[in-house]
Structures are given as structure tokens and as C-alpha cells.
Motif scaffolding. Structure first.
Motif, PDB file in Angstrom:
ATOM      1  N   GLY A  26       0.792  -1.224   0.000  1.00  0.00           N
ATOM      2  CA  GLY A  26       0.000   0.000   0.000  1.00  0.00           C
ATOM      3  C   GLY A  26       0.829   1.281   0.000  1.00  0.00           C
ATOM      4  N   LYS A  27       2.109   1.150  -0.356  1.00  0.00           N
ATOM      5  CA  LYS A  27       2.983   2.324  -0.323  1.00  0.00           C
ATOM      6  C   LYS A  27       3.714   2.454  -1.655  1.00  0.00           C
ATOM      7  CE  LYS A  27       4.360   5.305   2.928  1.00  0.00           C
ATOM      8  NZ  LYS A  27       3.560   6.331   2.236  1.00  0.00           N
ATOM      9  N   ASP A  55      -1.786   3.830  -3.407  1.00  0.00           N
ATOM     10  CA  ASP A  55      -1.269   4.946  -2.602  1.00  0.00           C
ATOM     11  C   ASP A  55      -1.443   6.248  -3.386  1.00  0.00           C
ATOM     12  OD1 ASP A  55       0.111   6.672  -0.953  1.00  0.00           O
ATOM     13  OD2 ASP A  55       2.062   5.695  -1.232  1.00  0.00           O
ATOM     14  N   GLY A 100       0.713   9.152  -2.291  1.00  0.00           N
ATOM     15  CA  GLY A 100       2.121   9.018  -2.693  1.00  0.00           C
ATOM     16  C   GLY A 100       2.340   9.452  -4.137  1.00  0.00           C
TER      17      GLY A 100
END
Lengths: 322, 328
Positions: free
Chosen positions: B197-198, B246, B249
Motif C-alpha cells: 500500500g505504499k 497509494d 504518494g
């Protein structure tokens, strides 16, 4: 077609009768609730097929698993699923087994070894193979039983799962309730064989057809298939010839659309409850004792379900990821 | 902080290490798939059958529906199966246990079960294998709530994310890019995991953001190098997982550069790039100086012939061209 012998204890027979009556009365109640507009979503009742649920589950231990279908109330009840939480699920209450997100077609009570009703026809069979694989890897002698219908025996999932269980000797019993119709399509049209149990030959597994209206016959065949699985010898295929007294769902009548009145009446005469009552030579007093106990249980389930709250909005977003 | 020792290994070796380490760590992890037991057949699974035995490294018949459903069952019953699909194209025979069962069971059963299943799905083209052996289908699966979808683009991420996926209590579609199998890169020694998730910034830059999914993260890095030769300072961001995505991000980079190309190997229509472009513009519309541009496979099947395949699939050159058009 295998009939029952008379070697069963009266106690066992009474237990199975009680189970069948609990199923019958639960499903009649569910149908009443549906007609009263109190059920959220659809229901598919198995009235007429109760001997299958009761006979199979009587041959199981509490730590064995069952997986069932969209017509799964009977199997659920026979495996020990709690009635109040089950009725609450049908009625869209947050106290329901699936917190009102699965409904009738996805009843599950994993704490009782019930790994779910699965509404995609055939899908439960590979999953049963996987639960059998888990049991085999654990090295314990637990067994998984998967219920399915005549229609599902034409699905690739059945054949792939049978083959997997056969090559790996997985402890799985394939129990086919041949109620003669996949919704409206007759098995004699859709299915290449008269007795679905012969399909086990393609997987070098035992296959047996039994009278699905005779709970003792179902129990005896199941006991053998379960023992075979428990001994590590792999899957069996048991076919029970049976009949649903209701339509597929409330969308079709008991007869007149794709089944004749004569056919329906012929099967009604073989009602598994009446067959069992005759076998046990039940007195009016016996019957009343069973009925009173079951009615009390049904009343309790209705009270629980009726008084339970509906889900909060937040429930819609819960239980998606662990 | 202790110094992390790095060494250079390939993408496929990194997968192999992750599988060895997780099977060693947790006896509930087992592997199933077609041809997984024979060490010589795939570098990703080499040695596992010899090390862990054929109970835990299990060849299957060609029964994708059957063994995928079985994996779902085993996961419900407390195991952590890892499936090897050989190619995502074959996985189409197993959509039901993935989309109808694995992804929904926890929700549908009111939280009574979890399904800790990893489906390794190697995919993609550049190999002249034609329409049914070259597809990138991850976009289909971001439409399925309940399923994690991971798209690692280099050896360190493929190792770290596969280890995290195996430890995850939810079903994971773990996409691997066949064109990256021989790619080498630095991977930390030891128990290296990466968070699900990043997104990761793979190269910092100020002029334009290149978002690359899977194999196209690699192409974006090559494009950034070519652009640097022309005085353009491109930033390369890799979402790494697309469920969850994300968005913040990715948007952070776009807020900085104001321009964005999204590249993926899957088809353009309804693709992951479309989802990312929509999400990023929702989050960073005020910072955009131009529309977000997608580079993707053309909306035709992937043909066998090398020349035709190159026309259909995205490439470093197509990303460079798209970036230059945006910057012009």
C-alpha cells in the motif's frame, strides 16, 4: 438404489427425525416470513429433501466440515447451526450469522464446522477439496462433506474437484442431492447418465445411489463414505434421489410450470418425515413430543430474530479485509 | 541503525528467496501449481520441492478452477497456500474462486473467515508468445473489492512484497512480470519486507512525473535516463500495489512537477493507468499544468510477430515521446 437395512437404533432414528422436523419447521417459518415481506433477499427451501441433510450429518463428528449450496438451510441445521442467528440472517438483522451481508444463500457457522452455503453452483466442491487437503496436511482424521445438486454435477468444478480428491486421496464426501431439476431443466435432459453416482467411476472412487427420502438409507451410505474418507482412502460420491416439494424459489409454483401434478404427488407420498414415522411406528404421543420441542425452538428463533436490530450503516464497510 | 548489506540478484532469484524464507518461517505456507515441483522448470520455484518435499510443493493437474478453489478452502481452514499460475492468462479459468469466493468470503460470511491466499500470476509480453500468452490483466482485478493487487517492478520489491503478501491475512493477486525475470538489482540481505500500500519514488526529479506500473516502471527509469540527456529532470514513481493504491504518494509527486505520464503494459481502455489518472487528478487537479497522459498497450490483442508486438506494446521510446509532447 440402496434402501436402508433395519440395523439402526431407535434412538438414532428419533434423532434424525427430530433434525428433519427442525428443518421442515424452520423452512416453513422462513417461507411464511418471506411471504409476509420480512425476509431480505430470496430463500430457497429444501422441504422434501430433509432426509439428505439429517442422514449425512448424523454420520459426522462435530469437528468435520460441511459446505453447502443456495438451498442450504437443511444442511446448516443438521450440522448444528444456531437457528435464532440463522433466522436473523434471513430477516436482515445484524445478529445474523453473516451480519446481514450474506443472507439465506451464504449461511455459515464456522464454529460448528459449517464452511458456508455457496451460491455459485459448483463452487463449493473445489473449496471442499481444499478443506480436505488442510485436514490431510494436519494429519488428523477429519472429513469434509460437500452437498450439491444434479445440476452442479455437470459443472467443471465437480469434475476437477473429484479428480483432485482422487489423486491426493483427500477425505471428502461428495453428496449429490439429485432432486431432478436444475431450476426448470430436468436432469434427464441435462445429464449424460441416469445415476449420477456412476460418474465416480471416472475417478476410481466408490459411488452409490440411495433413496433420498429414506433417512436411514442416507445415513448408512454416508457412514460408509465418511469412514472411507476417514481411513485415508479418498473421496466417495453418494447420490440421493430426492425431490423438492416447493418450486426452485418463490418465483415458480410447486407444479404446473415444469413439473406435473402427478409427479409431484408421487413424490409427496414419499415425504421423508412420513416414511420415518412409519419406520418408527410412531404414536401420536411420540409425534407430539417432537413437535412441541421443535415449536418451542422455532418460537425462540422468531423472537430473537424479530427483536434483533437492523445493521448500522457502518456494517456495510466492515469485514472486507482481515 | 545497523547497516543493511546489499547484494545483486535477479527478479526471479528474489522470488525464489522469498518463497524459501517464508516456507522456512511458517509451516502453514505451501505451494501449488502446474509444474512447481520440478526444480529445473522455473527459476522462481527452483529447489523448493527438494527442500520442502512434495507435500508442501505440490504439482497440480491442469485444473485451474479446481486447485484455485482448493487453495481458497485450505486458506479458510488455516493454511497459507501460495499458487503459481504460470501465466495470468491461464488464471482466467479460475476467476470464480478468486473473484466470487476468495475476495468476498470474509465479507459475505460476516467476518467468520479469513482467506490468506497468495496467487502468483506471472504475466506480460515482449516474448512473441501471442494473444493468449502475453496479457497483463491486473486492471480486471482492481474491480474486485477484497483482493489485494501487487505489481512489483524490481528484485528488492518483488522479494519484500512477496514476503509481506504471504504474511497478509487476505487474498493477494501477486503479479510478476515475465520480462523482468532476468532483471538484476540490489536486494538487502536477510528478512527484507516491503509494506503493502505504499508507492515508491524510484528516481527523484523536478520537471515531470513518470508513473510506471510493473514492467513499465523499468521503462520509465530508462525513459528518465534518455530525457536526462535532453536536459529533462524526470521523477519516476512506482505505485507497487494497486489495491490499495497509494494515491497520496503519487499525487505528492505530481504536485511537485505539475505534469504526469502513466505507463502500463495492460490495455489502455479501462486500465490501471485510467484509474491512476482519475485518482491523481482528483487529488492534485490544482497542481496540474497539463492533462495526464497514458501510455499503454493498444486496444488490440498482442500479436506474435516481433515487429507487430512492438507496435502494440508500450516502450521506453513511447514514454519518452509522450513526455516530450507534454513538456513541449
Amino acid at each position: 438404489m440402496a434402501k436402508s437395512t433395519s440395523g439402526l437404533s431407535r434412538k438414532r432414528m428419533h434423532e434424525m427425525y427430530r433434525t428433519m422436523l427442525r428443518i421442515r419447521r424452520f423452512e416453513e417459518t422462513a417461507d411464511d416470513m418471506y411471504m409476509a415481506g420480512k425476509v431480505v433477499g430470496g430463500v430457497h427451501v429444501s422441504i422434501g429433501q430433509e432426509a439428505c441433510s439429517a442422514g449425512v450429518c448424523a454420520a459426522l463428528r462435530e469437528d468435520d466440515a460441511v459446505l453447502t449450496t443456495h438451498r442450504g438451510h437443511g444442511h446448516s441445521i443438521a450440522k448444528g447451526t444456531r437457528l435464532p442467528e440463522m433466522l436473523a440472517e434471513l430477516m436482515g438483522k445484524v445478529t445474523g450469522l453473516c451480519r446481514s451481508k450474506g443472507g439465506s444463500m451464504h449461511i455459515a457457522d464456522v464454529s460448528k464446522g459449517h464452511y458456508g452455503a455457496h451460491s455459485i453452483v459448483g463452487a463449493n466442491m473445489p473449496m471442499a477439496a481444499g478443506i480436505g487437503l488442510a485436514y490431510q496436511l494436519e494429519g488428523k482424521d477429519r472429513v469434509a462433506v460437500v452437498f450439491f445438486g444434479d445440476g452442479a454435477s455437470n459443472n467443471g468444478a465437480f469434475h476437477e474437484a473429484m479428480n483432485l480428491c482422487a489423486i491426493w486421496k483427500l477425505p471428502v464426501v461428495f453428496f449429490c442431492e439429485n432432486n431432478q431439476y436444475a431450476v426448470s431443466v430436468p436432469a434427464e435432459y441435462s445429464t449424460s447418465v441416469d445415476d449420477i453416482s456412476v460418474r465416480s467411476k471416472g475417478y476410481d472412487a466408490p459411488g452409490l445411489t440411495v433413496d433420498g427420502m429414506d433417512v436411514a438409507a442416507v445415513y448408512e451410505a454416508s457412514r460408509e463414505a465418511v469412514a472411507h474418507a476417514r481411513r485415508g482412502l479418498g473421496p466417495s460420491l453418494v447420490e440421493a434421489k430426492t425431490y423438492r416439494f416447493f418450486g426452485h424459489s418463490r418465483g415458480d409454483p410447486h407444479y404446473g410450470m415444469y413439473r406435473t401434478k402427478e409427479e409431484w404427488e408421487g413424490w409427496k407420498a414419499k415425504d421423508p418425515l412420513i416414511v420415518c414415522e412409519k419406520m418408527l411406528k410412531m404414536t401420536a404421543k411420540d409425534k407430539k413430543a417432537h413437535a412441541d420441542a421443535v415449536e418451542a425452538e422455532i418460537r425462540e428463533a422468531i423472537e430473537f430474530a424479530e427483536s434483533s436490530p437492523e445493521p448500522e450503516e457502518s456494517v456495510a464497510l466492515e469485514d472486507i479485509f482481515a | 541503525m545497523p547497516e543493511v548489506k546489499m547484494r545483486t540478484i535477479s527478479y526471479s532469484t528474489a522470488i525464489n528467496e522469498a518463497l524459501h524464507e517464508e516456507m522456512e518461517r511458517d509451516e502453514k505456507v505451501f505451494l501449488m501449481g502446474e509444474d512447481v515441483a520440478l526444480s529445473a522448470i522455473s527459476p522462481a520455484t527452483a529447489g523448493l520441492g527438494d527442500r520442502f518435499g512434495h507435500e508442501r510443493v505440490r504439482n497440480t493437474p491442469i485444473s485451474e478452477l479446481g486447485f484455485t478453489g482448493a487453495a481458497v478452502g485450505a486458506a479458510m481452514a488455516g493454511y497459507r497456500p501460495v499458487l503459481d499460475m504460470r501465466r495470468i492468462d491461464f488464471m482466467m479459468l479460475a476467476i470464480d474462486p478468486i473473484a466470487n469466493q476468495a475476495a468476498k468470503l470474509r465479507y459475505m460470511l460476516g467476518g467468520q473467515v479469513s482467506v490468506p491466499l497468495v496467487i502468483r500470476a506471472p504475466e506480460g509480453g515482449y516474448s512473441q508468445n501471442g494473444p493468449t500468452h502475453s496479457q497483463c490483466l491486473e486492471a480486471w482485478f482492481i474491480q474486485v473489492p477484497g483482493l489485494r493487487v501487487i505489481v512489483p517492478s524490481d528484485p528488492a520489491d518483488v522479494k519484500g512484497l512477496l514476503k509481506s503478501a504471504i504474511r497478509e491475512d487476505n487474498p493477494v493477486l501477486f503479479v510478476e512480470y515475465r520480462s523482468l525475470y532476468s532483471l538484476e538489482g540490489p536486494v538487502p540481505e536477510g528478512d527484507h519486507t516491503e509494506p503493502i500500500g505504499k508507492a515508491a519514488v524510484k528516481k527523484e526529479g523536478a520537471d515531470i512525473t513518470l508513473i510506471g506500473i510493473g514492467s513499465q516502471a523499468r521503462s520509465c527509469l530508462e525513459a528518465a535516463e534518455l530525457l536526462a540527456g535532453e536536459g529533462v529532470d524526470a521523477e519516476v514513481v512506482d505505485p507497487r500495489t494497486i489495491n490499495p493504491l497509494d494515491v497520496e504518494g503519487l499525487a505528492a509527486s505530481v504536485r511537485k512537477t505539475g505534469k504526469c505520464v502513466v505507463a502500463e503494459e495492460g490495455h489502455k481502455s479501462g486500465g490501471v493507468g485510467a484509474e491512476i489518472a482519475a485518482s491523481v487528478q482528483e487529488a492534485a487537479f490544482g497542481s496540474l499544468k497539463a492533462p495526464i497522459v497514458r501510455v499503454a498497450a493498444l486496444d488490440v490483442p498482442v500479436p506474435v510477430h516481433t515487429k507487430l508486438e512492438a507496435i502494440v506494446l508500450p516502450s521506453t521510446e513511447k514514454i519518452v515521446a509522450a513526455a516530450k509532447k507534454l513538456l513541449a
